[in-house]
Design a protein around this motif. Structure first.
Motif, mmCIF file in Angstrom:
data_model
loop_
_atom_site.group_PDB
_atom_site.id
_atom_site.type_symbol
_atom_site.label_atom_id
_atom_site.label_comp_id
_atom_site.label_asym_id
_atom_site.label_seq_id
_atom_site.Cartn_x
_atom_site.Cartn_y
_atom_site.Cartn_z
ATOM 1 N N GLN A 113 0.734 -1.470 0.158
ATOM 2 C CA GLN A 113 0.226 -0.146 -0.229
ATOM 3 C C GLN A 113 0.805 1.297 0.435
ATOM 4 O O GLN A 113 0.686 2.333 -0.512
ATOM 5 N N GLN A 114 2.002 0.578 1.080
ATOM 6 C CA GLN A 114 2.865 2.569 1.230
ATOM 7 C C GLN A 114 3.665 2.584 -0.342
ATOM 8 O O GLN A 114 3.759 3.484 -1.492
ATOM 9 N N LEU A 115 4.087 1.810 -0.882
ATOM 10 C CA LEU A 115 4.780 1.182 -2.116
ATOM 11 C C LEU A 115 3.383 2.047 -3.367
ATOM 12 O O LEU A 115 4.078 2.474 -4.327
ATOM 13 N N GLN A 116 2.615 1.292 -3.337
ATOM 14 C CA GLN A 116 1.795 2.534 -4.359
ATOM 15 C C GLN A 116 0.933 3.273 -4.394
ATOM 16 O O GLN A 116 1.295 4.396 -4.856
ATOM 17 N N GLN A 117 1.211 4.320 -2.946
ATOM 18 C CA GLN A 117 1.321 5.890 -2.985
ATOM 19 C C GLN A 117 2.864 6.139 -2.902
ATOM 20 O O GLN A 117 1.618 7.214 -4.602
ATOM 21 N N TYR A 118 3.401 5.728 -2.570
ATOM 22 C CA TYR A 118 4.464 6.144 -3.648
ATOM 23 C C TYR A 118 4.709 6.761 -5.541
ATOM 24 O O TYR A 118 5.020 7.733 -5.287
ATOM 25 N N ASN A 119 4.185 5.889 -5.465
ATOM 26 C CA ASN A 119 4.236 5.662 -6.954
ATOM 27 C C ASN A 119 3.323 6.199 -7.641
ATOM 28 O O ASN A 119 3.938 7.244 -8.469
ATOM 29 N N ASP A 120 2.531 6.975 -7.355
ATOM 30 C CA ASP A 120 1.301 7.699 -7.133
ATOM 31 C C ASP A 120 1.469 8.946 -6.927
ATOM 32 O O ASP A 120 1.638 10.009 -7.844
ATOM 33 N N VAL A 121 2.203 9.563 -5.927
ATOM 34 C CA VAL A 121 2.813 10.829 -5.394
ATOM 35 C C VAL A 121 3.762 11.071 -6.697
ATOM 36 O O VAL A 121 4.487 11.318 -7.555
ATOM 37 N N LYS A 122 5.082 9.924 -6.608
ATOM 38 C CA LYS A 122 6.015 10.241 -7.708
ATOM 39 C C LYS A 122 5.398 10.633 -9.392
ATOM 40 O O LYS A 122 5.910 11.614 -9.886
ATOM 41 N N ASP A 123 4.417 9.602 -10.087
ATOM 42 C CA ASP A 123 3.597 9.804 -10.718
ATOM 43 C C ASP A 123 2.897 11.589 -11.072
ATOM 44 O O ASP A 123 3.560 12.229 -12.462
ATOM 45 N N ILE A 124 2.165 11.908 -10.599
ATOM 46 C CA ILE A 124 2.050 12.701 -9.664
ATOM 47 C C ILE A 124 2.805 14.464 -10.146
ATOM 48 O O ILE A 124 2.896 15.624 -10.556
#
Length: 153
Positions: A113-124
């Motif tokens: 879940q934390q990795l998914q959040q990180y990837n979302d923030v990175k994409d943005i």
């Protein structure tokens, strides 16, 4: 009447069986020894794996309990799922193992879940830097350097 060769063959057969049994060449004896040796190897492996499992279970329970205690004192952002309580100290090894597997699974889910959040923030962030670069008419790499972001970030 029986011939002497027939009677010697008949009387020699039981003697040969006894000799084979004494020598350990009887197929049943050989098979039994092989099975006993295999059972010994399997028992040894089982004992080794049980010790290894118990060690891993203890590590997971100790780490999770320590992490839970640390989370109580830290400012946790609430991303980790709640950790269930540790098993009673005298629980059976199977109960402790089941709880350890559940706790490890919860920890893995929290990391995912934390990795998914990180990837979302990175994409943005990458999209925003792309928009900034387009607005300024420069390459994205220049905007990344300006914000201190390297190629591997």
């Amino acid at each position: 009447m029986t011939s002497p060769s027939a009677s010697s063959t008949t009387t020699a057969q039981p003697h040969d069986d006894k000799t084979n049994d004494d020598d350990g060449h009887d197929p049943r004896t050989v098979r039994l020894r092989a099975l006993r040796a295999r059972r010994h190897v399997l028992s040894t492996n089982l004992e080794s794996l049980t010790v290894e499992r118990d060690g891993l279970v203890s590590d997971v329970l100790d780490t999770t309990t320590k992490k839970h205690d640390d989370d109580d004192h830290d400012d946790n952002c609430g991303t980790a799922p709640p950790i269930s309580s540790s098993p009673p100290p005298r629980s059976s090894p199977d109960v402790r193992a089941a709880i350890a597997v559940e706790l490890a699974s919860n920890r893995i889910k929290a990391y995912v879940q934390q990795l998914q959040q990180y990837n979302d923030v990175k994409d943005i962030a990458e999209q925003l830097m792309g928009m900034i670069a387009e607005k300024r008419g420069v390459r994205i790499v220049e905007v990344q350097r300006e914000f201190g972001v390297g190629g591997g970030d």
